[in-house]
Design a protein around this motif. Structure first.
Motif, PDB file in Angstrom:
ATOM      1  N   GLY A 113       0.808  -1.214   0.000  1.00 52.14           N
ATOM      2  CA  GLY A 113       0.000   0.000   0.000  1.00 52.14           C
ATOM      3  C   GLY A 113       0.841   1.262   0.000  1.00 52.14           C
ATOM      4  N   SER A 116       2.421   1.981  -3.334  1.00 55.23           N
ATOM      5  CA  SER A 116       1.495   2.371  -4.399  1.00 55.23           C
ATOM      6  C   SER A 116       1.203   3.865  -4.419  1.00 55.23           C
ATOM      7  N   ALA A 144      -2.718   6.017   1.781  1.00 49.40           N
ATOM      8  CA  ALA A 144      -2.717   4.552   1.804  1.00 49.40           C
ATOM      9  C   ALA A 144      -3.648   4.005   2.885  1.00 49.40           C
ATOM     10  N   SER A 147      -5.211   0.498   2.439  1.00 48.09           N
ATOM     11  CA  SER A 147      -4.298  -0.619   2.672  1.00 48.09           C
ATOM     12  C   SER A 147      -4.024  -0.805   4.159  1.00 48.09           C
ATOM     13  N   ARG A 218     -11.813  -1.942   0.023  1.00 40.77           N
ATOM     14  CA  ARG A 218     -10.989  -1.925  -1.181  1.00 40.77           C
ATOM     15  C   ARG A 218     -11.800  -1.757  -2.466  1.00 40.77           C
TER      16      ARG A 218
END
Length: 222
Positions: A113, A116, A144, A147, A218
């Motif tokens: 996460g 990213s 994030a 995540s 998500r």
């Protein structure tokens, strides 16, 4: 009629899982944040070592904990001095076992996460004078958050279902270290299938709810 102490495995599981999941989340977040963007000799080896519990049989993890934290090891003796008693076959042993087993999964999800997040946003914050801790706190972590929440939820679910390492390191002591998975094992061994069905259904319900939360977090925003 439910016997006295019937709810003990559920209570112990929730206590152990709550404490271990918080410890795992804090450790994994700090380590993933510190490791992010760093390259140094031994990094791959270090990450491989603490990812081992993800692939090793739980009984092997439990044996490793006995070897490292047992009464004959210096670390076990130090912990015995801190807790004024051996840590093996105690409530804290169950917490440690759940923490060790859940850590690799939580760390990997958090690490993915954090990686990213768009590095240009982090560079922009640095160009404005923000330090690395500030970048993580005000840029990386907020971006994030999905995540992070997913990692915590999965870690909670993994700790709740831990069996092998807990049985090896903490034992199966009623009202002390007997969590839901070990209670199910004992119920099946003793032929108390009704009790086993009840606890299996409880874990299935809780796990389904946690995984549903993960999918909801998500999901792509509309």
């Amino acid at each position: 009629m439910m016997q006295s102490g019937f709810w003990s495995p559920l209570r112990l599981s929730l206590e152990v899982t709550s404490v271990s999941s918080i410890i795992v989340f804090i450790l994994a977040t700090v380590l993933a944040g510190w490791m992010k963007g760093r390259n140094f000799p031994g990094k791959l080896l270090l990450e491989t070592l603490w990812m081992l519990p993800l692939v090793l049989p739980p009984s092997v993890v439990g044996f490793g904990l006995l070897f490292l934290l047992g009464r004959n090891s210096w670390l076990g003796q130090m912990m015995e001095w801190v807790f004024s008693r051996p840590v093996v076959f105690t409530w804290w042993a169950a917490v440690i076992a759940a923490t060790v087993v859940a850590f690799p999964l939580v760390y990997q999800v958090i690490k993915t996460g954090l990686e990213s997040v768009d590095p240009e946003l982090e560079d922009a914050a640095r160009s404005m004078g923000a330090g690395e801790v500030q970048v993580l706190r005000f840029v990386t972590f907020p971006l994030a958050w999905r995540s992070l929440l997913t990692a915590y939820t999965l870690g909670f679910a993994r700790a709740l279902g831990e069996f092998g390492a807990t049985l090896m390191f903490a034992g199966n002591i009623p009202d002390k270290t007997q969590t839901l998975p070990t209670a199910i094992y004992i119920a099946v061994e003793s032929g108390e299938l009704e009790t086993a069905y009840y606890w299996v259904g409880t874990i299935l319900l809780v796990s389904f709810g946690l995984l549903s939360l993960v999918h909801w977090v998500r999901r792509d925003p509309e």
